[in-house]
Design a protein around this motif. Structure first.
Motif, PDB file in Angstrom:
ATOM      1  N   ILE A 142     -23.054   7.656  10.428  1.00  0.00           N
ATOM      2  CA  ILE A 142     -23.613   7.150   9.165  1.00  0.00           C
ATOM      3  C   ILE A 142     -22.865   5.908   8.676  1.00  0.00           C
ATOM      4  CG2 ILE A 142     -24.674   9.309   8.377  1.00  0.00           C
ATOM      5  CD1 ILE A 142     -22.140   9.797   6.725  1.00  0.00           C
ATOM      6  N   LYS A 143     -22.116   5.266   9.594  1.00  0.00           N
ATOM      7  CA  LYS A 143     -21.453   4.016   9.241  1.00  0.00           C
ATOM      8  C   LYS A 143     -22.235   2.831   9.805  1.00  0.00           C
ATOM      9  CE  LYS A 143     -16.647   5.620   9.069  1.00  0.00           C
ATOM     10  NZ  LYS A 143     -15.367   5.650   9.808  1.00  0.00           N
ATOM     11  N   ARG A 144     -21.995   1.648   9.232  1.00  0.00           N
ATOM     12  CA  ARG A 144     -22.505   0.445   9.862  1.00  0.00           C
ATOM     13  C   ARG A 144     -21.640   0.172  11.083  1.00  0.00           C
ATOM     14  NH1 ARG A 144     -21.786  -4.202   6.062  1.00  0.00           N
ATOM     15  NH2 ARG A 144     -19.953  -3.006   5.475  1.00  0.00           N
ATOM     16  N   PRO A 145     -22.202  -0.417  12.147  1.00  0.00           N
ATOM     17  CA  PRO A 145     -21.401  -0.646  13.362  1.00  0.00           C
ATOM     18  C   PRO A 145     -20.058  -1.296  13.053  1.00  0.00           C
ATOM     19  CG  PRO A 145     -23.675  -1.259  13.753  1.00  0.00           C
ATOM     20  CD  PRO A 145     -23.585  -0.848  12.307  1.00  0.00           C
ATOM     21  N   ILE A 146     -20.049  -2.262  12.146  1.00  0.00           N
ATOM     22  CA  ILE A 146     -18.810  -2.992  11.899  1.00  0.00           C
ATOM     23  C   ILE A 146     -17.755  -2.081  11.263  1.00  0.00           C
ATOM     24  CG2 ILE A 146     -19.560  -3.869   9.645  1.00  0.00           C
ATOM     25  CD1 ILE A 146     -18.141  -6.499  10.448  1.00  0.00           C
ATOM     26  N   ASP A 147     -18.195  -1.123  10.472  1.00  0.00           N
ATOM     27  CA  ASP A 147     -17.251  -0.179   9.863  1.00  0.00           C
ATOM     28  C   ASP A 147     -16.807   0.891  10.850  1.00  0.00           C
ATOM     29  OD1 ASP A 147     -17.625  -1.550   7.549  1.00  0.00           O
ATOM     30  OD2 ASP A 147     -19.113  -0.154   6.737  1.00  0.00           O
ATOM     31  N   PHE A 176     -16.144   0.685  14.030  1.00  0.00           N
ATOM     32  CA  PHE A 176     -15.080   0.282  14.952  1.00  0.00           C
ATOM     33  C   PHE A 176     -13.839  -0.172  14.206  1.00  0.00           C
ATOM     34  CE2 PHE A 176     -18.913  -0.219  17.506  1.00  0.00           C
ATOM     35  CZ  PHE A 176     -18.548   0.405  18.683  1.00  0.00           C
ATOM     36  N   THR A 177     -13.448   0.551  13.196  1.00  0.00           N
ATOM     37  CA  THR A 177     -12.307   0.114  12.401  1.00  0.00           C
ATOM     38  C   THR A 177     -11.212   1.168  12.406  1.00  0.00           C
ATOM     39  OG1 THR A 177     -13.818  -1.051  10.955  1.00  0.00           O
ATOM     40  CG2 THR A 177     -11.588  -0.722  10.139  1.00  0.00           C
ATOM     41  N   LEU A 178     -10.021   0.770  12.806  1.00  0.00           N
ATOM     42  CA  LEU A 178      -8.854   1.646  12.723  1.00  0.00           C
ATOM     43  C   LEU A 178      -7.746   0.872  12.017  1.00  0.00           C
ATOM     44  CD1 LEU A 178      -8.781   3.302  16.244  1.00  0.00           C
ATOM     45  CD2 LEU A 178      -9.149   4.447  14.070  1.00  0.00           C
ATOM     46  N   PRO A 179      -7.033   1.432  11.074  1.00  0.00           N
ATOM     47  CA  PRO A 179      -7.186   2.799  10.544  1.00  0.00           C
ATOM     48  C   PRO A 179      -8.571   3.040   9.980  1.00  0.00           C
ATOM     49  CG  PRO A 179      -5.804   1.451   9.104  1.00  0.00           C
ATOM     50  CD  PRO A 179      -5.998   0.675  10.356  1.00  0.00           C
ATOM     51  N   PRO A 180      -9.017   4.288  10.063  1.00  0.00           N
ATOM     52  CA  PRO A 180     -10.409   4.574   9.708  1.00  0.00           C
ATOM     53  C   PRO A 180     -10.739   4.213   8.271  1.00  0.00           C
ATOM     54  CG  PRO A 180      -9.175   6.599  10.137  1.00  0.00           C
ATOM     55  CD  PRO A 180      -8.280   5.476  10.477  1.00  0.00           C
ATOM     56  N   LEU A 181     -11.970   3.835   8.108  1.00  0.00           N
ATOM     57  CA  LEU A 181     -12.479   3.470   6.801  1.00  0.00           C
ATOM     58  C   LEU A 181     -13.056   4.733   6.171  1.00  0.00           C
ATOM     59  CD1 LEU A 181     -12.814   0.588   5.560  1.00  0.00           C
ATOM     60  CD2 LEU A 181     -15.196   0.724   6.279  1.00  0.00           C
ATOM     61  N   TRP A 182     -12.449   5.203   5.098  1.00  0.00           N
ATOM     62  CA  TRP A 182     -12.949   6.465   4.518  1.00  0.00           C
ATOM     63  C   TRP A 182     -13.978   6.203   3.426  1.00  0.00           C
ATOM     64  CZ3 TRP A 182     -12.048  10.043   7.766  1.00  0.00           C
ATOM     65  CH2 TRP A 182     -10.839  10.106   8.480  1.00  0.00           C
ATOM     66  N   HIS A 183     -13.884   5.024   2.784  1.00  0.00           N
ATOM     67  CA  HIS A 183     -14.867   4.731   1.745  1.00  0.00           C
ATOM     68  C   HIS A 183     -15.882   3.754   2.288  1.00  0.00           C
ATOM     69  CE1 HIS A 183     -12.539   6.841  -1.244  1.00  0.00           C
ATOM     70  NE2 HIS A 183     -11.465   6.275  -0.729  1.00  0.00           N
ATOM     71  N   PHE A 184     -17.092   4.194   2.471  1.00  0.00           N
ATOM     72  CA  PHE A 184     -18.118   3.302   2.993  1.00  0.00           C
ATOM     73  C   PHE A 184     -19.457   3.762   2.443  1.00  0.00           C
ATOM     74  CE2 PHE A 184     -17.510   6.834   5.824  1.00  0.00           C
ATOM     75  CZ  PHE A 184     -18.799   7.256   6.105  1.00  0.00           C
TER      76      PHE A 184
END
Lengths: 300, 287
Positions: A60-65, A67-75
């Protein structure tokens, strides 16, 4: 889950449902072991579920979000990946293939296995024992050794890449397991049941159908759930025996994930879509699943 | 039940097993004596495929890896399964809750399980959550591109997926253990560890053997997680017998050679199963 490992203590009467070690410990300190048990189980559950949570989030994330580490918890959650999956990738067709193949495999396996399992529970002469052992060996065989000749045969006969071929092979490969599972349920019923029905004028088959079958309904349900899972999960058989018409979900996902890792959210959505229905169903029928899993290990 | 009734009830299944299992297996043996690919005619080769397979280093590497994998997963699954069973036996109210959660990796199709587990360990694109967490603590492991980490990762994946099965079986066993020996041990002053070591483990010996047998059987034909996670790489380090079989038969289209590998693997599995077959037969004779 086919084996029977008896001849030893665990085959003792197991009617006692209370966990044995609980009582005497009360006198000593009991918070430490309990805390340890809960802590360990929580840790194990987190380890068991973390990959699924991670993938569920990715879907349920956008592709750009994603592939993000550290993980994006607010999206901003969005269901774009699911839309792409269902509308642009023919996911529905593969889903239907998988369901149709799974259901047909269950129905045919049960029709063939029920009488055989009953006969094997009631007749224990040499021929029957050999048959059971043969089924056990078949259960242990690598699928490749059966799929390979089927590949050859189906291409020679022109039935390669058809759902019916897949169903036939899945029935053949999984039927030994179904027989072993069901046999334990039949063996748990006393023979006097159908004998008295036969004294009352039933034929053997009528007694089987009217007296015995209703009593093993839980066994039939457990075997059905299991056979369905085995067919639904199978990868190797559809991988080798299908190309386009009969492709199932596991094959689609494996191939798609190899070719398009950049579409990670879509693959994640596919994984969730494949896993969620079975997990939901099986959680609802947890008791059946456990009955099926343990049936082979203890004598019925 | 007399013989005739038995045959009447069992015949559909007997016919099915003969036509769809025995015949294909016999065909595999025949095909293994030929050299052919899809579309080309059979070309009889005698035992040539077998001598070729047995002289290939890749075959022996695959055998060695399959054995390492089988041993590793079986030992790990028994240890983890037993620990889980002990813990589950101790908690009462939350038991089915935890059991339900622990069973999830087992119910999910193995392809999906291997995919989602494998993603946690990637280090090339930004999805390897576990690799990332580990690197934050200063440990950098290339899970998928070095031989031993890749092998270990597959073992870990299989343990993650299947440990709940052992837990379930051993939990059923724990609940069936008689109280008396445990109480006697406690009266004698045995601590928890001694009770597990001298009373519980011997009491569950048969079930340990059962869990091990299931694990060995499944591990020996491992395919799905390799196909999804490593494809036999790096440099063949995680090629199992079945994966080699797949590569040879379907990617290189050498179906005869692939059949020979199948026959050899089937032979190995049957050999492994002989003690178990004997025990099953004895048990039914006694019934």
């Amino acid at each position: 889950m086919t084996a029977e490992t008896t001849d030893r203590p665990a085959a003792r009467p197991r009617r006692r449902s209370l966990p044995a070690p609980a009582r005497p410990r009360r006198k000593r300190s009991r918070w430490l072991p309990t805390l340890t048990a809960y802590g360990f189980l929580t840790l194990a559950a987190v380890f068991a579920l973390a990959p699924f949570v991670w993938v569920g989030l990715a879907s349920i994330k956008r592709p750009i979000d994603a592939f993000t580490l550290p993980p994006l918890w607010h999206f901003e959650p969005n269901i774009e990946a699911y839309r792409i999956l269902w509308y642009e990738h023919d996911f529905g067709t593969f889903f239907m293939n998988t369901l149709v193949i799974g259901v047909a495999t269950v129905v045919i396996s049960l029709l063939v296995s029920l009488p055989a399992a009953y006969a094997l529970a009631r007749y224990t002469k040499r021929a029957a024992v050999s048959l059971l052992i043969l089924a056990l060996v078949f259960r242990a065989l690598p699928r490749m050794s059966v799929v390979l000749p089927f590949y050859y045969i189906s291409r020679e006969l022109g039935v390669y890449d058809s759902k019916i071929t897949l169903i036939v092979v899945l029935v053949a490969v999984n039927q030994p397991f179904t027989i072993w599972l069901l046999r334990n349920f039949f063996a748990a019923l006393p023979e006097a049941l159908e004998e008295s029905a036969m004294v009352d004028g039933c034929t053997r088959f009528e007694a089987f159908r009217k007296v015995i079958l209703p009593l093993v309904r839980p066994g039939i349900a457990a075997a059905g759930v299991f056979t369905f899972l085995l067919a639904y999960q199978d990868y190797l058989i559809p991988l080798i025996l299908s190309q386009s018409n009969a492709v199932t979900l596991p094959v689609f996902i494996a191939q798609f994930s190899t070719e398009n890792i950049a579409d990670w959210p879509v693959i994640s959505a596919a994984s969730v879509s494949l896993a969620l229905p079975v997990v939901a169903c099986v959680m609802l029928a947890q008791r059946l699943l456990i009955a099926g899993l343990t049936a082979g290990s203890v004598k019925g | 039940m007399n013989r005739r009734t038995f045959l009447a009830f069992a015949s559909p299944s007997l016919i099915l097993m003969t036509v769809l299992m025995v015949a294909p297996l016999a065909l595999t043996v025949y095909l293994s004596l030929n050299d052919f690919s899809y579309g080309s005619p059979l070309h009889f080769r005698g035992l040539g495929n077998y001598t070729e397979v047995l002289s290939q280093a890749t075959f022996w590497h695959a055998t060695a890896f399959t054995l390492v994998y089988t041993g590793g997963t079986t030992i790990l699954k028994i240890i983890v399964g037993f620990a889980l069973a002990l813990a589950l036996n101790h908690v009462i109210r939350a038991r089915s809750f935890f059991l339900g959660l622990l069973l999830v990796p087992m119910i999910v199709p193995p392809v999906v399980g291997a995919l989602v587990f494998g993603w946690m360990f990637r280090d090339d694109i930004g999805i390897g959550l576990f690799t990332y967490a580990l690197s934050e603590t200063g440990v950098h492991v290339h899970w998928l591109s070095e031989p031993w980490p890749a092998r270990f990762l597959l073992i870990l994946q299989n343990t993650w997926q299947d440990a709940a099965f052992g837990a379930l079986i051993l939990l059923a066993g724990l609940q069936g253990l008689p109280d008396e020996p445990l109480e006697a041990a406690m009266v004698d002053g045995a601590g928890w560890f001694q009770r597990v070591r001298h009373v519980i483990i011997p009491g569950l010996r048969g079930l340990f053997a059962f869990v091990a047998l299931m694990s060995v059987m499944d591990a020996f034909r491992i395919f799905d997680n390799i196909a999804v996670m490593t494809k036999g790489n790096p440099a063949g380090a995680t090629t199992s017998l079945m994966y080699l079989n797949y590569q040879v038969a379907f990617q290189q289209q050498r179906l005869g050679l692939g059949s020979a590998i199948s026959v050899l693997t089937v032979g190995a599995i049957v050999l492994l199963m002989i003690p178990f077959i004997r025990q099953t037969r004895r048990q039914f004779r006694g019934e």
